[in-house]
Design an enzyme around this catalytic site. Structure first.
Site, PDB file in Angstrom:
ATOM      1  N   SER A 123       0.835  -1.091  -0.021  1.00 33.02           N
ATOM      2  CA  SER A 123      -0.057  -0.007  -0.101  1.00 33.02           C
ATOM      3  C   SER A 123       0.834   1.396   0.090  1.00 33.02           C
ATOM      4  O   SER A 123       2.094   1.230  -0.012  1.00 33.02           O
ATOM      5  CB  SER A 123      -0.946   0.170   1.314  1.00 33.02           C
ATOM      6  N   LYS A 124       0.362   2.248  -0.070  1.00 34.01           N
ATOM      7  CA  LYS A 124       1.052   3.883  -0.180  1.00 34.01           C
ATOM      8  C   LYS A 124       1.912   3.795   0.968  1.00 34.01           C
ATOM      9  O   LYS A 124       2.812   4.653   0.864  1.00 34.01           O
ATOM     10  CB  LYS A 124      -0.199   4.714  -0.101  1.00 34.01           C
TER      11      LYS A 124
END
Ligand code: GLU
Length: 466
Positions: A241-242
């Site tokens: 994820s980010k």
């Protein structure tokens, strides 16, 4: 002879292009290209609310940047809605599907009651076996008649045989009451019509496969070979994820990773061929097979990505590298390269491409080419140009005027001047570097002299000697 391989990537255009989609596309591309097969692109824009043209553009740009060429035109799933409806009606006519008139409220009431009684909340429609004579004149959906006992086995090339109990399958809707197809139907019809032989996709679609297989069976279509690949995790073992860093293909393009390095790294993310880490597209195409895909999630390793990108930059053909570098500068808009810059970059590429992991790093090394006289000197360069050093450079300058402009001759001239001052060539390199580049980290001084040429070298020396 077995049928030619046809693979596809079928992204939903609902946001940016995720690095996981790029990896799935790459696997499909390698598999098809290595077998003389076809690789197709289908934009799964059936969900009108979530699909956007901007997201489709991002996918097309991402595919282009990564060099994943596909055969024919990109197919829009939405545009095939008529064909999807036709198949739903055909299954209806054959008795593999049925009209269900249940309202949302009735379905909810069924679920509430099942919950209360501790039964499975999987919806069982009373219309499954209803006599068509009893059908009301009301809106309906078309549902598949799923088997309710026994098991369905997905023979997956990565996961092995995956057995699903049929009592866990509901009668999925294939056509909504407004006549639009569901995603589950559209995928199968499109894959069949496009002649897809191998469905290689993320394992978040594994459960869908069991339900999609029902449509193949109902239509009497041959099943594709399935390969569901594990998702990509971050270095900490959690879904990428980010938080871990960039997840969008365009972000990697923006950071200046070369596409070849990206392809090499993504190929290694979840697939292996012995101990091979660094390889070309041709090798990857030759080696790629479904057996080499790992069963457990791979972890994104930013260091490894950089390392492979550095090796690809170093191994690239100079002209191709310049072209990619130019595309990068144009896209980033930070630096404008004119023709003389490009000519010098082409001349110097041989020394710039060593040890640069990204295009910004390569541009950093190319500073001595792109900077204009009089050069700005950074702090270290200023320190290197003390009075004594300037004096020595002052003596060197006229000698360079007459030297033959070749590496050995230049080394000889500089060494002789250094010796005359009782110092080593290495000691003179610092001030020379400062004068030629204004910085302390650069390619070798001789490479710089050879690339910028005699006049520019002498002018830069004169600029600092004063
Ligand atoms: N559209 C799906 C997705 O973006 C892929 C479906 C498939 O590969 O079958 O996740």
């Amino acid at each position: 002879m077995s049928a030619p391989v046809v693979t596809r990537i079928a992204p939903s255009p609902t946001g940016y292009m995720h690095i996981g989609t790029a990896r799935t596309a790459l696997f499909n591309w390698l598999f098809a290209r290595g077998r003389g097969g076809k690789f197709l692109l289908r934009i799964e824009d059936t969900d009108r609310e979530r699909s956007t043209p901007e997201a489709t553009d991002a996918i097309l740009r991402g595919m282009e940047w990564l060099g994943l060429d596909y055969d024919g035109e990109a197919v829009s799933q939405f545009e095939r809605a008529g064909r999807h409806a036709e198949v739903a009606h055909e299954m209806l006519a054959k008795g593999h599907a049925y009209k269900c008139f249940a309202t949302q409220d009735e379905i909810q009431a069924f679920r509430d009651q099942a919950k209360e009684e501790g039964r499975s909340t999987l919806y069982r429609s009373p219309w499954r076996d209803a006599d068509p004579a009893t059908h009301p004149d009301a809106p309906y959906v078309i549902r598949m008649k799923a088997p309710q006992d026994g098991t369905t086995v997905i023979r997956d090339q990565v996961q092995g045989d995956v057995t699903i109990r049929n009592d866990q399958l509901d009668d999925m809707i294939v056509l909504r009451s407004d006549g639009t197809p569901t995603y589950m139907l559209a995928v199968v019809v499109d894959d069949h019509d496009m002649g897809v032989t191998h469905v290689i996709r993320g394992d978040d679609h594994l459960n869908n496969a069991a339900r999609q297989m029902l449509v193949y069976e109902a239509m009497g279509w041959p099943l594709p070979v399935y390969a569901h690949i594990p998702l990509i995790f971050g270095p900490d073992g959690k879904k990428l994820s980010k938080r871990h860093g960039a997840t969008g293909v365009e972000e990697y393009q923006g950071m200046g990773y070369p596409a070849a390095g990206m392809r090499n790294y993504l190929a290694r993310l979840g697939w292996s061929h012995g101990d091979d880490e660094f390889f070309s597209d041709a090798q990857a195409m030759e080696w790629f097979d479904l057996g080499g895909i790992g069963k457990s999630p791979s972890r994104f390793d930013f260091k490894k990505l950089e390392n492979l990108c550095g090796q690809h930059i170093a191994a690239s053909d100079d002209a191709a590298l310049l072209q990619e570098l130019t595309a990068f500068t144009e896209a980033s808009g930070e630096i404008q390269l004119d023709d003389s810059d490009k000519a010098l970059l082409a001349k110097g590429m041989y020394c710039l491409k060593e040890r640069a992991k990204t295009f910004p790093e390569l541009l950093e090394k190319a500073h001595f080419i792109l900077a204009k006289r009089p050069l700005e000197l950074d702090e270290k360069a200023q320190a290197a140009l003390d009075t004594v050093s300037r004096g020595i450079l002052n003596e060197l300058t006229p000698q360079l005027q007459n030297a033959s402009w070749e590496r050995e001759a230049l080394e000889g001239v500089v060494a002789a001047v250094a010796e005359a001052h009782g110092t080593k060539l290495g000691k003179l390199a610092g001030p020379l570097r400062a004068a030629l580049a204004g910085r302390s980290v650069t390619p070798s001084v001789f490479d710089m002299m050879l690339v910028i040429g005699r006049d520019e070298t002498i002018n830069r020396l004169k600029d600092v000697v004063g």
